[in-house]
Structures are given as C-alpha cells and as structure tokens.
Scaffold this active site. Structure first.
Site, PDB file in Angstrom:
ATOM      1  N   ASP A  13      -3.219   2.478  -1.981  1.00  0.00           N
ATOM      2  CA  ASP A  13      -1.762   2.506  -1.820  1.00  0.00           C
ATOM      3  C   ASP A  13      -1.122   2.170  -3.154  1.00  0.00           C
ATOM      4  O   ASP A  13      -1.791   1.708  -4.090  1.00  0.00           O
ATOM      5  CB  ASP A  13      -1.351   1.457  -0.766  1.00  0.00           C
ATOM      6  N   SER A  14       0.190   2.371  -3.227  1.00  0.00           N
ATOM      7  CA  SER A  14       0.920   2.036  -4.447  1.00  0.00           C
ATOM      8  C   SER A  14       1.031   0.520  -4.633  1.00  0.00           C
ATOM      9  O   SER A  14       1.327   0.056  -5.732  1.00  0.00           O
ATOM     10  CB  SER A  14       2.319   2.648  -4.378  1.00  0.00           C
ATOM     11  N   TYR A  45       6.237   3.681  -5.902  1.00  0.00           N
ATOM     12  CA  TYR A  45       6.026   5.094  -6.207  1.00  0.00           C
ATOM     13  C   TYR A  45       7.132   5.965  -5.576  1.00  0.00           C
ATOM     14  O   TYR A  45       7.370   7.074  -6.022  1.00  0.00           O
ATOM     15  CB  TYR A  45       4.697   5.570  -5.607  1.00  0.00           C
ATOM     16  N   GLY A  46       7.735   5.429  -4.515  1.00  0.00           N
ATOM     17  CA  GLY A  46       8.641   6.226  -3.670  1.00  0.00           C
ATOM     18  C   GLY A  46       9.853   6.804  -4.359  1.00  0.00           C
ATOM     19  O   GLY A  46      10.530   7.665  -3.811  1.00  0.00           O
ATOM     20  N   CYS A  76      -0.923   5.427   1.369  1.00  0.00           N
ATOM     21  CA  CYS A  76       0.466   5.498   0.913  1.00  0.00           C
ATOM     22  C   CYS A  76       1.077   6.842   1.333  1.00  0.00           C
ATOM     23  O   CYS A  76       0.568   7.904   0.966  1.00  0.00           O
ATOM     24  CB  CYS A  76       0.478   5.386  -0.608  1.00  0.00           C
ATOM     25  N   ASN A  77       2.162   6.763   2.084  1.00  0.00           N
ATOM     26  CA  ASN A  77       2.812   7.992   2.551  1.00  0.00           C
ATOM     27  C   ASN A  77       3.328   8.826   1.387  1.00  0.00           C
ATOM     28  O   ASN A  77       3.284  10.048   1.415  1.00  0.00           O
ATOM     29  CB  ASN A  77       3.982   7.650   3.473  1.00  0.00           C
ATOM     30  N   THR A  78       3.828   8.135   0.353  1.00  0.00           N
ATOM     31  CA  THR A  78       4.391   8.854  -0.793  1.00  0.00           C
ATOM     32  C   THR A  78       3.295   9.643  -1.517  1.00  0.00           C
ATOM     33  O   THR A  78       3.472  10.817  -1.836  1.00  0.00           O
ATOM     34  CB  THR A  78       5.074   7.846  -1.750  1.00  0.00           C
ATOM     35  N   GLU A 155       9.348  -6.645   1.255  1.00  0.00           N
ATOM     36  CA  GLU A 155       8.700  -7.456   0.203  1.00  0.00           C
ATOM     37  C   GLU A 155       9.363  -8.823   0.100  1.00  0.00           C
ATOM     38  O   GLU A 155       8.722  -9.811  -0.255  1.00  0.00           O
ATOM     39  CB  GLU A 155       8.779  -6.730  -1.144  1.00  0.00           C
ATOM     40  N   CYS A 187       6.084   5.111   6.216  1.00  0.00           N
ATOM     41  CA  CYS A 187       5.924   4.320   4.993  1.00  0.00           C
ATOM     42  C   CYS A 187       5.071   3.108   5.344  1.00  0.00           C
ATOM     43  O   CYS A 187       5.224   2.534   6.428  1.00  0.00           O
ATOM     44  CB  CYS A 187       7.299   3.880   4.486  1.00  0.00           C
ATOM     45  N   THR A 188       4.188   2.743   4.413  1.00  0.00           N
ATOM     46  CA  THR A 188       3.257   1.633   4.669  1.00  0.00           C
ATOM     47  C   THR A 188       3.950   0.319   5.032  1.00  0.00           C
ATOM     48  O   THR A 188       3.387  -0.502   5.739  1.00  0.00           O
ATOM     49  CB  THR A 188       2.428   1.348   3.402  1.00  0.00           C
ATOM     50  N   HIS A 189       5.162   0.122   4.523  1.00  0.00           N
ATOM     51  CA  HIS A 189       5.850  -1.141   4.744  1.00  0.00           C
ATOM     52  C   HIS A 189       6.493  -1.250   6.128  1.00  0.00           C
ATOM     53  O   HIS A 189       6.736  -2.340   6.618  1.00  0.00           O
ATOM     54  CB  HIS A 189       6.948  -1.348   3.694  1.00  0.00           C
TER      55      HIS A 189
HETATM   56  N1  DGL Z   1       3.447   2.822  -0.222  1.00  0.00           N
HETATM   57  C1  DGL Z   1       4.699   3.549  -0.213  1.00  0.00           C
HETATM   58  C2  DGL Z   1       4.755   4.508   0.975  1.00  0.00           C
HETATM   59  O1  DGL Z   1       4.025   4.377   1.930  1.00  0.00           O
HETATM   60  C3  DGL Z   1       5.885   2.623  -0.196  1.00  0.00           C
HETATM   61  C4  DGL Z   1       6.046   1.811  -1.452  1.00  0.00           C
HETATM   62  C5  DGL Z   1       6.339   2.646  -2.686  1.00  0.00           C
HETATM   63  O2  DGL Z   1       7.452   3.201  -2.811  1.00  0.00           O
HETATM   64  O3  DGL Z   1       5.456   2.750  -3.517  1.00  0.00           O
HETATM   65  O4  DGL Z   1       5.539   5.424   0.946  1.00  0.00           O
END
Ligand code: DGL
Length: 268
Positions: A13-14, A45-46, A76-78, A155, A187-189
């Site tokens: 993940d990011s 990363y988003g 990571c979805n992004t 966060e 999104c992971t969060h």
């Molecule tokens: N991990 C990213 C996602 O799942 C979220 C955090 C980021 O923007 O890097 O999209």
C-alpha cells in the site's frame, strides 16, 4: 519461478492504510505468512499523477518479489486503479487487487443495481471501479464521489468525530440522493470509518469493505492454485516501511487491530 506454499503473501500500500487488508487476511487465513510494504515516506498517492504512481508501484512490487512472495496483493485502491497492469506485467506470481475484489463484493451486495463508490480523487477519476463492475454486470448504475478529506481525518484518528461526520454527510449527499443500495469503501482507510459511514448512509445501504472482499478472494485463489500454507505454526509477519512517521505505531496498530512488531525501515 515456482511458488512455494510456505512462502509469504506480499501485500502493499502507499502507507499504513493497507494494514486493514492485512488484518482481514490474518483473520481469514490465520496460518499464512505475510510481508507488508507501506510507502510511508511518499504517501499519499491518491493525489499524484498516474506516471508517478506507476513508477512507485513497480519499485514496491520488485522489492516484494525479491522477498520470494508466492502472491502479490495490491491493497491500495489508488495503485490498483491506475497501475495494476504494471504489476501483472512484471510478476511471475499471481496478482490480486482490491478493486476487483471490491467490484465482486458490490455485485454480490446490490439488489437494485444502484451502487455508490467512494475513494481518493485518482481512484475516482480513473473510473476503474465502474470498469471492473461493468465487466461482470453491465447494467449496474454507478455513482462515484471522491472523498479527499477522509484519509487525513482517519490518520488523525478522528474516526467518530463531529468534523468527520459533517464531512461524510457532505460527501455522501449526492451519492445518497441517487438512492444507492450499496456503497463501496474504495480506499484502504475507509473501513475504519465504517460505523460512522453506516450511520450517515442509513441501514438501507450495504457497505462493501474491500479489505474483507480481498481476504475472501485470496483464500479462494490460494485453494485453487494449491498454494495454501500446509504448516499450522504461528505465522511470520514482517512489515517494511520507507519512513517511520510520528505516531506511526499508534496509527498502525489502529489499522491492524493488534500490536505492530517486526517493522523494518527501507532506505531507497
Ligand atoms: N492507500 C490509498 C488508497 O487506498 C489511500 C492513501 C493514499 O492516498 O495514498 O486509495
């Protein structure tokens, strides 16, 4: 390259957000070894360009393949939205990503074929969820909404805070106005906001947690490829990050739902 069932699953993940996927994997597959990579020095990363995200994604996938993982999971979805092909092209091991898992979860959940997707701006702009869902079910109607403030709010630990609630009400208003019956947490969060989002969306809307969907898909693929770990010992968990930010331990443990140990810092 022959995959060995005793080797670890590589998850990346990011940042720390992908630990929601690791947590789901630990619960669903309690005997699998896991190596996690979180690019905490370069998160988020988003909001970055596709070119930059693809470049970072390649570096991480190569790092994990050197650790002899038997499978790669793009948590990571992004990254999954814009760079999953980069990983599939370079990996001799099977690759799974959260978007495909979330898409299948959405199709299973929706009754009226009205689905909302929330994620980072890059994920939403990529249209990757709509493409993945339409590949399986072309007549599902999709309503997407980028929610850029959710990542910093999570966060910050504001999981049930009035500011987060107001933000969620604002973001979800246009999606809920379309009468969706399913909302994908793309999104992971976002799984950490599940109780608050369920409250704001109402009980008539089913939330699809892509972390849980991912764990199910991983279990099915490991069984199909005969790659499940036959050992019944305490599994080994290793965590690699590119930086140890302030409050890393607290945030990481919140995502993981347990103590975070074996954390290594990678200097590139
Ligand atoms: N991990 C990213 C996602 O799942 C979220 C955090 C980021 O923007 O890097 O999209």
């Amino acid at each position: 390259m022959q995959a060995n069932p005793g080797n670890a699953i590589g998850v990346f993940d990011s940042g720390v957000g992908g630990l929601t996927v690791v947590r789901a994997l630990m619960e669903r597959l309690p005997f699998e070894n896991i190596v996690y990579f979180g690019d905490t020095a370069r998160v988020p990363y988003g909001v970055k360009s596709v070119e930059t995200i693809s470049h970072y994604t390649r570096e991480i996938a190569e790092f994990l393949l050197q650790k002899q993982v038997k499978m790669l999971i793009i948590a990571c979805n992004t990254m999954a939205a814009v760079a999953s092909q980069v990983v599939k092209d370079l990996s001799p091991m099977p690759v799974l990503d959260v978007i495909d898992a979330g898409a299948l979860g959405a199709i299973a959940a929706t009754h009226r074929k009205q689905v909302g997707i929330i994620g980072t701006p890059t994920t939403i702009n990529s249209n990757a969820y709509a493409r993945a869902i339409h590949q399986y079910e072309p007549d599902v109607r999709i309503f997407s909404q980028a929610c850029p403030l959710f990542v910093p709010l999570v966060e910050e630990g504001w999981l049930d805070h009035p500011v987060t609630r107001l933000t969620a009400q604002e973001y979800l208003k246009p999606v809920l106005a379309q009468d969706v019956d399913t909302l994908v947490l793309g999104c992971t969060h976002y799984p950490l906001l599940k109780p608050l989002l369920q409250d704001v969306a109402g009980s008539g809307v089913k939330l699809v947690d892509s972390a849980e969907a991912m764990a199910e898909e991983t279990a099915a693929l490991l069984a199909e490829l005969k790659l499940s770990n036959p050992q019944r010992n305490q599994p080994d968990y290793q965590f690699y990050v590119t930086d140890v930010p302030l409050r890393f331990q607290t945030i990481g443990e919140r995502f993981l739902g347990r103590t975070l140990s074996n954390v290594h810092v990678v200097k590139w």
